[in-house]
Scaffold this motif. Structure first.
Motif, PDB file in Angstrom:
ATOM      1  N   PHE A  21       0.818  -1.213   0.000  1.00  0.00           N
ATOM      2  CA  PHE A  21       0.000   0.000   0.000  1.00  0.00           C
ATOM      3  C   PHE A  21       0.851   1.263   0.000  1.00  0.00           C
ATOM      4  N   TYR A  22       1.789   1.347   0.948  1.00  0.00           N
ATOM      5  CA  TYR A  22       2.578   2.572   1.063  1.00  0.00           C
ATOM      6  C   TYR A  22       3.395   2.834  -0.202  1.00  0.00           C
ATOM      7  N   ALA A  23       4.046   1.809  -0.712  1.00  0.00           N
ATOM      8  CA  ALA A  23       4.911   1.987  -1.875  1.00  0.00           C
ATOM      9  C   ALA A  23       4.117   2.299  -3.139  1.00  0.00           C
ATOM     10  N   CYS A  24       3.123   1.474  -3.424  1.00  0.00           N
ATOM     11  CA  CYS A  24       2.424   1.574  -4.710  1.00  0.00           C
ATOM     12  C   CYS A  24       1.376   2.681  -4.748  1.00  0.00           C
ATOM     13  N   LEU A  25       0.596   2.794  -3.692  1.00  0.00           N
ATOM     14  CA  LEU A  25      -0.575   3.677  -3.720  1.00  0.00           C
ATOM     15  C   LEU A  25      -0.365   5.004  -3.015  1.00  0.00           C
ATOM     16  N   LEU A  26       0.708   5.143  -2.266  1.00  0.00           N
ATOM     17  CA  LEU A  26       0.942   6.387  -1.537  1.00  0.00           C
ATOM     18  C   LEU A  26       2.239   7.071  -1.978  1.00  0.00           C
ATOM     19  N   VAL A  27       3.360   6.405  -1.800  1.00  0.00           N
ATOM     20  CA  VAL A  27       4.646   7.058  -2.055  1.00  0.00           C
ATOM     21  C   VAL A  27       4.904   7.250  -3.547  1.00  0.00           C
ATOM     22  N   TYR A  28       4.570   6.259  -4.378  1.00  0.00           N
ATOM     23  CA  TYR A  28       4.822   6.433  -5.812  1.00  0.00           C
ATOM     24  C   TYR A  28       4.097   7.656  -6.384  1.00  0.00           C
ATOM     25  N   PRO A  29       2.781   7.796  -6.181  1.00  0.00           N
ATOM     26  CA  PRO A  29       2.112   8.968  -6.768  1.00  0.00           C
ATOM     27  C   PRO A  29       2.470  10.284  -6.100  1.00  0.00           C
ATOM     28  N   LEU A  30       2.779  10.272  -4.799  1.00  0.00           N
ATOM     29  CA  LEU A  30       2.999  11.523  -4.078  1.00  0.00           C
ATOM     30  C   LEU A  30       4.459  11.950  -4.005  1.00  0.00           C
ATOM     31  N   VAL A  31       5.393  11.019  -4.200  1.00  0.00           N
ATOM     32  CA  VAL A  31       6.816  11.343  -4.072  1.00  0.00           C
ATOM     33  C   VAL A  31       7.579  11.049  -5.360  1.00  0.00           C
ATOM     34  N   PHE A  32       7.485   9.816  -5.847  1.00  0.00           N
ATOM     35  CA  PHE A  32       8.261   9.432  -7.034  1.00  0.00           C
ATOM     36  C   PHE A  32       7.851  10.256  -8.255  1.00  0.00           C
ATOM     37  N   ARG A  33       6.568  10.320  -8.528  1.00  0.00           N
ATOM     38  CA  ARG A  33       6.095  11.045  -9.710  1.00  0.00           C
ATOM     39  C   ARG A  33       6.528  12.510  -9.717  1.00  0.00           C
ATOM     40  N   PRO A  34       6.341  13.267  -8.618  1.00  0.00           N
ATOM     41  CA  PRO A  34       6.771  14.667  -8.635  1.00  0.00           C
ATOM     42  C   PRO A  34       8.266  14.858  -8.882  1.00  0.00           C
ATOM     43  N   ILE A  35       9.088  13.929  -8.412  1.00  0.00           N
ATOM     44  CA  ILE A  35      10.536  14.068  -8.599  1.00  0.00           C
ATOM     45  C   ILE A  35      10.919  13.907 -10.065  1.00  0.00           C
ATOM     46  N   VAL A  36      10.251  12.983 -10.771  1.00  0.00           N
ATOM     47  CA  VAL A  36      10.657  12.692 -12.164  1.00  0.00           C
ATOM     48  C   VAL A  36       9.766  13.371 -13.201  1.00  0.00           C
ATOM     49  N   LYS A  37       8.771  14.151 -12.775  1.00  0.00           N
ATOM     50  CA  LYS A  37       7.816  14.700 -13.744  1.00  0.00           C
ATOM     51  C   LYS A  37       8.444  15.693 -14.717  1.00  0.00           C
TER      52      LYS A  37
END
Length: 339
Positions: A116-132
């Protein structure tokens, strides 16, 4: 960081099973619209990679402990958050049922903590903004390390909260959290570096995979994933069939923390609910601890390799089959004539 059944009470185990079931149902619902049919085979292959990768514990120098990848951020970056959550659920289900890795009563906790934390929380809220702003090797590596460390830290803290809520007095909150968080920070850093390296490799081969997940878009018809999937499938076979033989024998971060706090890494619970779940797992786990039940030293290496290859294959079928089932249901409803 697979929790055993003895770490959770029946009430907390039931609550977390319900919470994870809800997240699974929601992810399946979202996949009806978001799942790219071209990525369904990749969903299966990546499930196999993560299964094999989780078999390999790496030593944390100077601690006497070890760690293994979680894989949630890697899955989300390649598949998108909702297919990734279903894929890691398949991994954890196969591990628990057939290899007794993680308890059945604690399965909801493990899915939540590692998925849950990795896929549904951290990826959209942290990973995506860094690489957008654009993919570069440096940005992918930084995003991977930051995201994996954060996701793993959330999971480790949840383990502490779940044991606290379960009334596991052998693991007092302050001492347990003081052991769990630093060791998983180190484990997360290593996994983040590995995740970044794999993502850079995939991006150089087929950048459209990461771009489509980032933008929540589908691959164009002319994009072929065959070379990438073949490379990843070979990687899974090598990990599960060969490199798994060299996994560290040291306890993982959770077991290490338990050993230092409670003096043992194997707590026991003997109530009827725990006994019932243990009986089910004993009946289904035909390769417990990734080895043949005979437990002979001569067969240990063969048992590990066989477990790695079989588990990766079964996970590939389950994760990929889940994707195909969702696609088939969507396609059937789409083609049904209106009343």
């Amino acid at each position: 960081m697979h929790m055993a059944d003895a770490l959770v009470s029946p009430a907390i185990g039931g609550i977390m099973l319900a919470a994870s079931a809800g997240a699974i149902a929601y992810s399946a619902y979202k996949c009806k619209d978001d799942l790219d049919e071209k990525k369904i085979p990749l969903m299966g292959v990546m499930g196999a990679v993560i299964f094999a990768g989780q078999m390999i514990n790496f030593t944390i120098p100077g601690t006497g402990s070890s760690g293994h990848i979680g894989g949630g951020i890697l899955l989300a970056a390649l598949l998108g958050p909702f297919p990734a959550f279903l894929a890691i659920t398949a991994v954890l289900l196969i591990q628990s049922l057939f290899f007794a890795d993680g308890g059945l009563l604690a399965l909801g906790c493990n899915i939540w903590n590692m998925g849950f934390y990795a896929c549904l929380l951290v990826y959209p809220l942290v990973f995506r903004p860094i690489v957008k702003k654009g993919f570069t090797p440096t940005r992918l590596t930084v995003a991977s390390i930051v995201s994996v460390v954060l996701a793993l830290s959330c999971g480790a803290f949840s383990v502490v909260l779940e044991t606290l809520a379960s009334g596991i007095t052998e693991l007092p909150f302050s001492t347990f959290v003081g052991m769990m968080m630093p060791i998983h920070l180190v484990i997360g850093t290593v996994e983040g570096i590995v995740t970044g390296a794999i993502l850079v490799f995939v991006y150089k081969m087929r950048p459209e995979i990461l771009e489509s997940s980032l933008e929540n878009s589908k691959l164009t018809p002319g994009v072929s994933l065959k070379k990438v999937m073949l490379s990843l499938l070979v990687f899974a076979v090598v990990l599960g069939g060969a490199i798994s033989l060299f996994a560290s024998a040291n306890p993982d971060g959770l077991e290490w923390a338990m050993q230092r706090v409670a003096g043992t890494s194997e707590l026991e619970a003997s109530d009827s609910v725990h006994n019932a779940f243990a009986g089910i797992q004993q009946a289904t786990a035909f390769l417990p601890d990734y080895g043949f039940k005979s437990g002979s030293e001569e067969g240990s290496a063969a048992g590990t390799s066989f477990s790695g290859l079989l588990g990766a294959g079964v996970t590939l079928l389950l994760a990929g089959g889940t994707g195909y089932l969702i696609y088939a249901v969507k396609h059937k409803k789409k083609n049904q004539p209106e009343a």
